[in-house]
Write an enzyme that holds these catalytic residues in place. Structure first.
Site, PDB file in Angstrom:
ATOM      1  CB  ILE A 170       4.271   0.924  -2.600  1.00 28.79           C
ATOM      2  CG1 ILE A 170       4.307   0.560  -4.096  1.00 28.79           C
ATOM      3  CG2 ILE A 170       3.181   1.964  -2.318  1.00 28.79           C
ATOM      4  CD1 ILE A 170       3.109  -0.226  -4.587  1.00 28.79           C
ATOM      5  CG  ASN A 195     -11.673   5.630  -3.064  1.00 28.04           C
ATOM      6  OD1 ASN A 195     -12.085   6.407  -3.920  1.00 28.04           O
ATOM      7  ND2 ASN A 195     -11.019   6.033  -1.995  1.00 28.04           N
ATOM      8  CG  ASP A 206      -6.043   6.334  -2.601  1.00 28.44           C
ATOM      9  OD1 ASP A 206      -7.283   6.306  -2.612  1.00 28.44           O
ATOM     10  OD2 ASP A 206      -5.361   6.986  -3.410  1.00 28.44           O
ATOM     11  CB  THR A 265      -4.503  -7.364   1.664  1.00 25.76           C
ATOM     12  OG1 THR A 265      -3.478  -6.368   1.478  1.00 25.76           O
ATOM     13  CG2 THR A 265      -4.493  -8.359   0.520  1.00 25.76           C
ATOM     14  CE1 TYR A 302     -12.289  -0.277  -0.102  1.00 25.54           C
ATOM     15  CE2 TYR A 302     -11.558  -1.046  -2.245  1.00 25.54           C
ATOM     16  CZ  TYR A 302     -12.138  -0.066  -1.444  1.00 25.54           C
ATOM     17  OH  TYR A 302     -12.558   1.118  -2.009  1.00 25.54           O
TER      18      TYR A 302
HETATM   19  N1  APR Z   1       3.393   0.648   0.900  1.00 24.83           N
HETATM   20  C1  APR Z   1       3.046  -0.643   0.619  1.00 24.83           C
HETATM   21  N2  APR Z   1       1.940  -1.250   1.117  1.00 24.83           N
HETATM   22  C2  APR Z   1       1.150  -0.505   1.931  1.00 24.83           C
HETATM   23  C3  APR Z   1       1.422   0.842   2.262  1.00 24.83           C
HETATM   24  C4  APR Z   1       2.602   1.413   1.696  1.00 24.83           C
HETATM   25  N3  APR Z   1       2.961   2.685   1.955  1.00 24.83           N
HETATM   26  N4  APR Z   1       0.421   1.299   3.084  1.00 24.83           N
HETATM   27  C5  APR Z   1      -0.423   0.275   3.270  1.00 24.83           C
HETATM   28  N5  APR Z   1       0.005  -0.820   2.588  1.00 24.83           N
HETATM   29  C6  APR Z   1      -0.603  -2.157   2.503  1.00 24.83           C
HETATM   30  C7  APR Z   1      -1.603  -2.518   3.561  1.00 24.83           C
HETATM   31  O1  APR Z   1      -0.948  -3.023   4.712  1.00 24.83           O
HETATM   32  C8  APR Z   1      -2.392  -3.615   2.833  1.00 24.83           C
HETATM   33  O2  APR Z   1      -1.738  -4.858   2.950  1.00 24.83           O
HETATM   34  O3  APR Z   1      -1.327  -2.184   1.275  1.00 24.83           O
HETATM   35  C9  APR Z   1      -2.347  -3.186   1.360  1.00 24.83           C
HETATM   36  C10 APR Z   1      -3.644  -2.589   0.828  1.00 24.83           C
HETATM   37  O4  APR Z   1      -4.266  -1.853   1.852  1.00 24.83           O
HETATM   38  P1  APR Z   1      -5.104  -0.487   1.572  1.00 24.83           P
HETATM   39  O5  APR Z   1      -4.160   0.588   1.234  1.00 24.83           O
HETATM   40  O6  APR Z   1      -6.020  -0.315   2.721  1.00 24.83           O
HETATM   41  O7  APR Z   1      -5.944  -0.802   0.231  1.00 24.83           O
HETATM   42  P2  APR Z   1      -7.253  -1.683   0.027  1.00 24.83           P
HETATM   43  O8  APR Z   1      -7.386  -2.752   1.046  1.00 24.83           O
HETATM   44  O9  APR Z   1      -7.227  -2.041  -1.423  1.00 24.83           O
HETATM   45  O10 APR Z   1      -8.428  -0.644   0.316  1.00 24.83           O
HETATM   46  C11 APR Z   1      -8.601   0.436  -0.575  1.00 24.83           C
HETATM   47  O11 APR Z   1      -8.518   1.977   1.208  1.00 24.83           O
HETATM   48  O12 APR Z   1      -6.994   3.620   1.402  1.00 24.83           O
HETATM   49  C12 APR Z   1      -8.261   3.364   1.019  1.00 24.83           C
HETATM   50  O13 APR Z   1      -8.720   4.976  -0.696  1.00 24.83           O
HETATM   51  C13 APR Z   1      -8.462   3.612  -0.452  1.00 24.83           C
HETATM   52  O14 APR Z   1     -10.817   3.341  -0.288  1.00 24.83           O
HETATM   53  C14 APR Z   1      -9.633   2.710  -0.714  1.00 24.83           C
HETATM   54  C15 APR Z   1      -9.347   1.508   0.157  1.00 24.83           C
END
Ligand code: APR
Length: 169
Positions: free
Chosen positions: A11, A24, A34, A123, A126
């Protein structure tokens, strides 16, 4: 009319008006999306987040809410930070996950963003099951009136991509 597109990729490499961050509630960074956004976007994003924490978001951003900052070095004008719900043993709060997409589109409309990239919120860390998260994401975007012309779901791997493609028919 909003077009929904699917991309398998990173992304932080998308060229859109707004990139949505799976943040978060602290708004002060983390791992996953993030971490990638702050790493590639640079310190300006965190500086903006700190300003939000020092002003109208003193207690942080509530789950299901969304707020915009600069996109720093990313090829976008804004990052829209939203906090997804955590998947619990007995399930997850689906309306809160839907709210992440709806509120992010509302903020995008306030900004005048025409193209918005979303990750699969909740996904990763979380732990929300991908198929159910894809259902909620696609249904919410299809049912939310918005001026956004392109909603681009950016999926990090083939499994996520397939789950979203299934929902789009
Ligand atoms: N581009 C697109 N998708 C991504 C990328 C990226 N660079 N990096 C990870 N993902 C995907 C993951 O594989 C997952 O399917 O994004 C989705 C969301 O995963 P997370 O980033 O872990 O977010 P979430 O599950 O909402 O958890 C949020 O994680 O990173 C921490 O600070 C954040 O505490 C918060 C929590």
């Amino acid at each position: 009319m909003t077009t929904i597109t699917l991309v398998q990729g990173d992304i932080t490499r998308q060229s859109v008006d707004a990139i949505v961050n799976a943040a978060n509630s602290s708004l002060l960074g983390g791992g996953g999306v993030d971490g990638a956004i702050h790493r590639r976007g640079g310190p300006e994003i965190l500086a903006d987040c700190r300003r939000l924490r020092a002003s109208s978001y003193g207690k942080g951003l509530a789950t299901g809410q969304a707020v915009a900052t600069t996109a720093g070095e990313l090829d976008a004008r804004w990052v829209i930070h939203t906090v997804g719900p955590v998947w619990q043993a007995g399930g997850g709060d689906a309306p809160l996950l839907a709210s992440c997409y709806r509120e992010s589109l509302r903020v995008a409309d306030e900004l005048g963003a025409r193209t918005v990239a979303f990750p699969a919120i909740s996904t990763g860390v979380y732990r929300w099951p991908m198929e159910d998260a894809a259902r909620i994401a696609v249904e919410t975007v299809l049912n939310t009136p918005t001026g956004v012309e392109e909603v681009r779901f950016v999926l990090f791997d083939a499994r996520a991509y397939e789950a979203f493609a299934e929902r789009l028919g």
